[in-house]
Design a protein around this motif. Structure first.
Motif, PDB file in Angstrom:
ATOM      1  N   LYS A 105       0.857  -1.191   0.000  1.00  0.00           N
ATOM      2  CA  LYS A 105       0.000   0.000   0.000  1.00  0.00           C
ATOM      3  C   LYS A 105       0.888   1.234   0.000  1.00  0.00           C
ATOM      4  CE  LYS A 105      -3.684  -2.497   0.469  1.00  0.00           C
ATOM      5  NZ  LYS A 105      -4.264  -2.985  -0.727  1.00  0.00           N
ATOM      6  N   TRP A 129      -5.424   9.451  -0.492  1.00  0.00           N
ATOM      7  CA  TRP A 129      -5.829   8.138  -0.967  1.00  0.00           C
ATOM      8  C   TRP A 129      -4.657   7.169  -0.937  1.00  0.00           C
ATOM      9  CZ3 TRP A 129      -3.299   7.054  -5.569  1.00  0.00           C
ATOM     10  CH2 TRP A 129      -2.825   8.141  -6.277  1.00  0.00           C
ATOM     11  N   ARG A 169      -2.984   3.599  -2.822  1.00  0.00           N
ATOM     12  CA  ARG A 169      -3.047   2.725  -3.995  1.00  0.00           C
ATOM     13  C   ARG A 169      -2.198   1.483  -3.739  1.00  0.00           C
ATOM     14  NH1 ARG A 169       0.406   6.213  -8.391  1.00  0.00           N
ATOM     15  NH2 ARG A 169       2.372   6.167  -7.264  1.00  0.00           N
ATOM     16  N   SER A 170      -2.532   0.419  -4.433  1.00  0.00           N
ATOM     17  CA  SER A 170      -1.793  -0.835  -4.319  1.00  0.00           C
ATOM     18  C   SER A 170      -0.693  -0.860  -5.371  1.00  0.00           C
ATOM     19  CB  SER A 170      -2.729  -2.023  -4.526  1.00  0.00           C
ATOM     20  OG  SER A 170      -3.698  -2.066  -3.514  1.00  0.00           O
ATOM     21  N   GLN A 224       2.204   0.094 -10.459  1.00  0.00           N
ATOM     22  CA  GLN A 224       0.800   0.147 -10.047  1.00  0.00           C
ATOM     23  C   GLN A 224      -0.082  -0.854 -10.787  1.00  0.00           C
ATOM     24  OE1 GLN A 224      -0.822   4.223  -9.919  1.00  0.00           O
ATOM     25  NE2 GLN A 224       1.084   4.734 -10.937  1.00  0.00           N
TER      26      GLN A 224
END
Length: 68
Positions: free
Chosen positions: A29, A35, A37-38, A46
């Motif tokens: 993460k 926010w 994102r993975s 990504q």
């Protein structure tokens, strides 16, 4: 294309030179402001792709050989 349930299908990093293989829940993460994102835990990419049946077999053989 119908997507499998979360964290049930083997995936690989979207970068062709990266050797990471795993499941969606194993992605790292990365926080970006408000926010998250993975990303790939090895290279930070990504994007990921679902593995083909042949890739899954090779990945399983490799894991068995490594004793995992």
């Amino acid at each position: 294309m119908e997507r499998p349930e979360w964290n049930t299908a083997p995936i690989r990093c979207g970068r062709t030179k990266c050797s990471w293989r795993g499941y969606e829940g194993e992605l790292s993460k990365e926080k970006k402001g408000m926010w998250t994102r993975s990303v790939c835990p090895v290279c930070g990419c990504q994007e990921y792709m679902f593995m083909t049946p042949g890739e899954i077999k090779a990945w399983e053989r490799k894991k068995a050989k490594e004793g995992k």
